[in-house]
Design an enzyme around this catalytic site. Structure first.
Site, PDB file in Angstrom:
ATOM      1  N   ASP A 259      11.021  20.151  35.598  1.00 35.65           N
ATOM      2  CA  ASP A 259      10.543  21.219  34.717  1.00 35.65           C
ATOM      3  C   ASP A 259      11.599  21.534  33.649  1.00 35.65           C
ATOM      4  O   ASP A 259      11.280  21.819  32.506  1.00 35.65           O
ATOM      5  CB  ASP A 259      10.306  22.517  35.510  1.00 35.65           C
ATOM      6  CG  ASP A 259       9.362  22.353  36.702  1.00 35.65           C
ATOM      7  OD1 ASP A 259       9.376  21.272  37.315  1.00 35.65           O
ATOM      8  OD2 ASP A 259       8.630  23.310  37.019  1.00 35.65           O
TER       9      ASP A 259
ATOM     10  N   GLU B 179       1.100  14.361  41.230  1.00 35.43           N
ATOM     11  CA  GLU B 179       1.455  14.343  42.649  1.00 35.43           C
ATOM     12  C   GLU B 179       0.261  14.111  43.560  1.00 35.43           C
ATOM     13  O   GLU B 179       0.385  14.220  44.776  1.00 35.43           O
ATOM     14  CB  GLU B 179       2.189  15.638  43.011  1.00 35.43           C
ATOM     15  CG  GLU B 179       3.510  15.754  42.273  1.00 35.43           C
ATOM     16  CD  GLU B 179       4.368  16.916  42.736  1.00 35.43           C
ATOM     17  OE1 GLU B 179       3.891  17.754  43.508  1.00 35.43           O
ATOM     18  OE2 GLU B 179       5.535  16.964  42.315  1.00 35.43           O
TER      19      GLU B 179
ATOM     20  N   GLN C 192      -2.030  16.689  37.701  1.00 39.19           N
ATOM     21  CA  GLN C 192      -1.481  17.194  36.442  1.00 39.19           C
ATOM     22  C   GLN C 192      -1.290  16.037  35.471  1.00 39.19           C
ATOM     23  O   GLN C 192      -1.175  14.885  35.885  1.00 39.19           O
ATOM     24  CB  GLN C 192      -0.146  17.869  36.702  1.00 39.19           C
ATOM     25  CG  GLN C 192       0.912  16.918  37.250  1.00 39.19           C
ATOM     26  CD  GLN C 192       2.009  17.642  37.999  1.00 39.19           C
ATOM     27  OE1 GLN C 192       1.991  17.729  39.223  1.00 39.19           O
ATOM     28  NE2 GLN C 192       2.977  18.153  37.263  1.00 39.19           N
TER      29      GLN C 192
HETATM   30  C1  BGC Z   1       4.387  20.143  40.293  1.00 42.70           C
HETATM   31  C2  BGC Z   1       5.691  19.534  39.852  1.00 42.70           C
HETATM   32  C3  BGC Z   1       6.661  20.634  39.464  1.00 42.70           C
HETATM   33  C4  BGC Z   1       6.819  21.617  40.595  1.00 42.70           C
HETATM   34  C5  BGC Z   1       7.700  22.794  40.211  1.00 42.70           C
HETATM   35  C6  BGC Z   1       4.658  21.113  41.415  1.00 42.70           C
HETATM   36  O1  BGC Z   1       3.456  21.727  41.795  1.00 42.70           O
HETATM   37  O2  BGC Z   1       3.475  19.162  40.715  1.00 42.70           O
HETATM   38  O3  BGC Z   1       5.480  18.687  38.750  1.00 42.70           O
HETATM   39  O4  BGC Z   1       7.882  20.087  39.141  1.00 42.70           O
HETATM   40  O5  BGC Z   1       5.560  22.111  40.954  1.00 42.70           O
HETATM   41  O6  BGC Z   1       7.181  23.489  39.140  1.00 42.70           O
END
Ligand code: BGC
Length: 780
Positions: free
Chosen positions: A362, A488, A593
């Site tokens: 992030d 993810e 995402q």
């Molecule tokens: C997302 C990740 C992100 C993390 C922290 C997760 O739900 O899939 O991309 O880095 O949250 O924000």
């Protein structure tokens, strides 16, 4: 979704005019103040009621075991969790003989106001105690952006109708009682009483507590001093025990009289310094701030923010809600990174304990882009923190049998904190995201010292990772197999397009950077053979494309996976990972995402216009946005391919994530990436800003409802203002030497002599793609 009925829409202020206990925790996150080093949640001064008490010091964390039901090689053994440090904002009040507690008596009026220009959180309320005594309480709180160890409160109590006897207790409190925040008893155990007392002092108006964390052994000190002005009857004394240091003030106030107290708090911590050294550190910071005084601190804060807004403000005509939201976003992203100074920027900033206070990609992929163009120093510092964690990243790579550095997926101290390796260790793309942040920062600032001292090392070590992680097949193609990309809901995939394209750029830039800084390259043991191997791998990088569909694949074979059965998925089954097993998500076409869509933004050069439109249309109906990192990216590409209305809807989702608590979890802290993404959606989406070989370029296009969008950026030491209406873009150089930019395909030079105006071509709207049933963003 929770709508906080009481937030008013104003351009520079977030105002709450009712105290709603149901959204108290959300408001604590939204009203959190921080400078990236010290963070105070927006808890009420008197501490209760609260959603989650929170005082944080960036980097102060505790470790706990991470046991696994089945052992496996290379699993991280310890988890890291941010802890609630000494609370310096606590001010309790007794009115006659009753504690000021808004749950009792009558709260006749309540207002909290976060002013984005002054950086002050003001609270005004009038309260009648159960026995019928009325007082007016005003508090003004700040976490200083100019003096990083300092936070301060101005607390005023006024008697309204009758004479009251007041007792004010201004405290430092360690090991505050917290509501249960973790279902995991091992995590709760380290959170419950995390601080071991070392020293406590109270002398006159001065308080101090020093503690140490039990396992990580971090020494945490807080000191406070007060200035009190009240009627003649005012008296005070102080006392202290292991976990509480307290100044008590008593007075009798006649109607119209005010008791005024300034409280300045200083914080410090260290993993290596001795008790006397840390004690002196907080005392010195306190002495400095006392010299500045309350008003001085307020003035400095305003000046700091004036300068920030002159570099960073975004103006929007036509949508007051987004106008407020983007300034709120800029303010909080600044707070998260401003003075982090070689510490991580957590995904929640210092606004809550969500995600255990960890930072992720992030930072580099969402937060740093905004800061690069508005507060570049903070970017250099954030990347120097990554550099400081290289020893741990090298060790991790070696443990995994890889070369170079493997940066952790989630961490506080630089070691891997993810116990779920398919979405942790396998998300190797974080290495390329860090490299990309280095390249972006260096290109946008021209900071050669940084390139030499930090950039080269980060690029070399990340490039080495890719070469050892990937391989050439018998046709010579380079593959990176078994990795997890941004999405993810797909894991351990071969040739994730995003990862491959980011790795490709990592490898090329590493080779270029070593050529520019040969001495540093040699010192890191890089020779011509190694850079040639990087270039070969980059050249031969696989980019999966499915010609029968005419789309790029998110990863090899993705498009032949079974489609997710959206018709059998109920609205209450989102986020999917909480209702379906990962194994099933992984083997079907369903996307958490933006992944390939993100690749089309950050590596836009690898896709032509038609491909972008087709790819976007293919991936939209599969993307459920179970991560707050998605909407802003979809906004950018939707705008680029001509779906301005849809882009605008996605902008709304990113911008209002926390103000409207769209995911029902703002209580745990703000979604800093989504806040930063709001800026990206505006500047890169509707402003069409992209990095070009020589600087920046713009391809503006406004959605119907926005009549004007204007933003200021810092590029190569210049200040550039871009103003867009539906037909004209105006580029004004506010400061600095002439700068070459692009407007669509045209190169133009802007100088302080006068603005350059160019017409904005009309956008031909295409038919909008569908989203998964029920997942369309709210129409704005
Ligand atoms: C997302 C990740 C992100 C993390 C922290 C997760 O739900 O899939 O991309 O880095 O949250 O924000």
């Amino acid at each position: 979704m929770i709508t906080h009925s009481a937030f008013s829409v104003e351009p520079w202020t977030l105002r709450e005019t009712e105290l709603d206990f149901d959204v108290l925790a959300q408001s604590e996150s939204v009203f959190a103040l921080s400078n990236g080093h010290v963070g105070w949640r927006g808890n009420l001064d008197e501490g209760e009621p609260h959603g989650l008490p929170g005082s944080y010091l960036n980097g102060v964390h505790e470790r706990h075991p991470l046991p696994y039901a089945e052992a496996g090689y290379g699993y991280p053994e310890a988890g890291q969790t941010v802890i609630n440090v000494t609370n310096g904002k606590l001010i309790r009040l007794l009115v006659n003989d009753e504690p000021f507690d808004v749950r009792y008596g009558r709260l006749r009026s309540h207002e909290r106001e976060l002013d984005l220009r002054t950086g002050l959180l003001k609270r005004t309320c009038e309260w009648t105690s159960p026995a019928g005594c009325t007082v007016r309480v005003r508090s003004t709180r700040m976490v200083s952006l100019t003096q990083r160890a300092i936070a301060a409160v101005l607390y005023e109590v006024e008697a309204v109708e009758s004479t009251v006897r007041l007792v004010v207790q201004s405290e430092l409190v360690a090991n505050e009682q917290l509501p249960t925040v973790s279902g995991d008893p091992r995590v709760s155990a380290v959170l419950e009483s995390p601080l071991v007392p070392e020293e406590n002092v109270a002398v006159n108006t001065r308080l101090r507590l020093v503690h140490r964390t039990a396992v990580t052994g971090l020494r945490v000190a807080a000191a406070a001093d007060h200035r009190v002005e009240g009627p003649e009857s005012t008296e005070s004394f102080s006392e202290s025990n292991e976990d509480t240091s307290r100044l008590t003030i008593t007075c009798d106030l006649s109607p119209g009289e005010t008791l005024r107290m300034e409280k300045i708090v200083s914080y410090g911590w260290s993993g290596v310094r001795s008790l006397p050294a840390v004690r002196d550190q907080v005392e010195a910071a306190l002495a400095g701030a006392r010299g500045t005084g309350w008003q001085g601190l307020v003035d400095e804060q305003r000046e700091y923010l004036d300068s920030f807004w002159s570099r960073a403000d975004v103006e929007i005509d036509g949508d007051a809600e987004i106008q407020q939201a983007v300034r709120f976003a800029l303010f909080h992203v600044l707070q998260a990174g401003a003075r982090a100074e070689q510490r991580a920027i957590p995904s929640k900033g210092l606004t809550g304990s969500g995600y255990d206070g960890h930072s992720f990609w992030d930072t580099e992929s969402f937060v740093l882009p905004l800061l690069t163009y508005t507060s570049p120093n903070a970017v250099a510092e954030a990347l120097q923190w990554r550099q400081a964690t290289l020893p741990a990243a090298r060790e991790r790579a070696a443990q995994l049998g890889l070369k170079g550095a493997a940066f952790p997926w989630r961490t506080i101290d630089g070691s891997e904190g993810s116990s779920y390796w398919p979405a942790g260790t396998a998300a190797f793309h974080i290495n390329a995201d860090i490299a990309d942040a280095v390249v972006r920062y260096a290109a946008v600032t021209g900071d050669e010292v940084f390139e030499r001292e930090t950039g080269v090392e980060l690029l070399v070590e990340t490039a080495r990772l890719w070469l050892s992680l990937g391989h050439h097949d018998h046709h010579g193609r380079f593959h990176i197999d078994g990795v997890t990309g941004p999405d993810e809901y797909s894991a351990i995939a071969d040739d994730n397009t995003y990862t491959n394209l980011m790795a490709q750029s990592n490898l090329r830039h590493a080779a270029d950077m070593v050529e520019r800084h040969a001495e540093q390259g040699t010192a890191l043991g890089v020779d011509d053979e190694e850079t040639a191997a990087w270039r070969d791998a980059a050249e031969a990088m696989t980019v999966p494309y499915e010609s029968s569909l005419g789309v790029h694949e998110q990863s090899s074979g993705f498009t032949r996976h079974q489609a997710w059965d959206f018709s059998a998925t109920r609205p209450d089954q989102y986020p999917l990972m909480l209702h379906f097993p990962y194994f099933d998500l992984y083997r079907k076409q369903v996307i958490k995402q933006a992944d390939l869509v993100l690749a089309m933004f950050v590596r836009g050069d690898c896709f032509d216009e038609r491909q972008k439109a087709r790819n976007f249309a293919y991936y939209e109906p599969l993307t459920v946005r179970d991560s707050s990192l998605s909407a802003c990216v979809q906004a950018i590409i939707a705008a680029e391919v001509g779906h301005l209305r849809l882009a605008y809807d996605y902008l709304g989702e990113a911008a209002l994530m926390d103000l409207k608590d769209l995911e029902n979890n703002t209580r745990d802290g703000l979604h800093i990436a989504s806040l930063a993404g709001t800026w990206m959606a505006l500047v890169a989406g509707f402003g069409g800003m992209r990095r070009t070989a020589s600087g920046v370029g713009f391809a503006p296009r406004l959605p119907e409802k926005v009549r004007r969008l204007a933003f200021t950026l810092q590029v190569l030491g210049r200040r550039l203002r871009v103003e867009i209406t539906d037909s004209v873009a105006t580029y004004t150089l506010l400061e600095g030497d002439p700068l070459e930019i692009r407007h669509f395909d045209e190169a133009l030079t802007v100088s302080t002599a006068g603005p350059e105006r160019r017409s904005v071509p009309a956008v031909t709207a295409r038919p909008e793609p569908e989203q998964p049933p029920g997942r369309r963003p709210a129409r704005r």
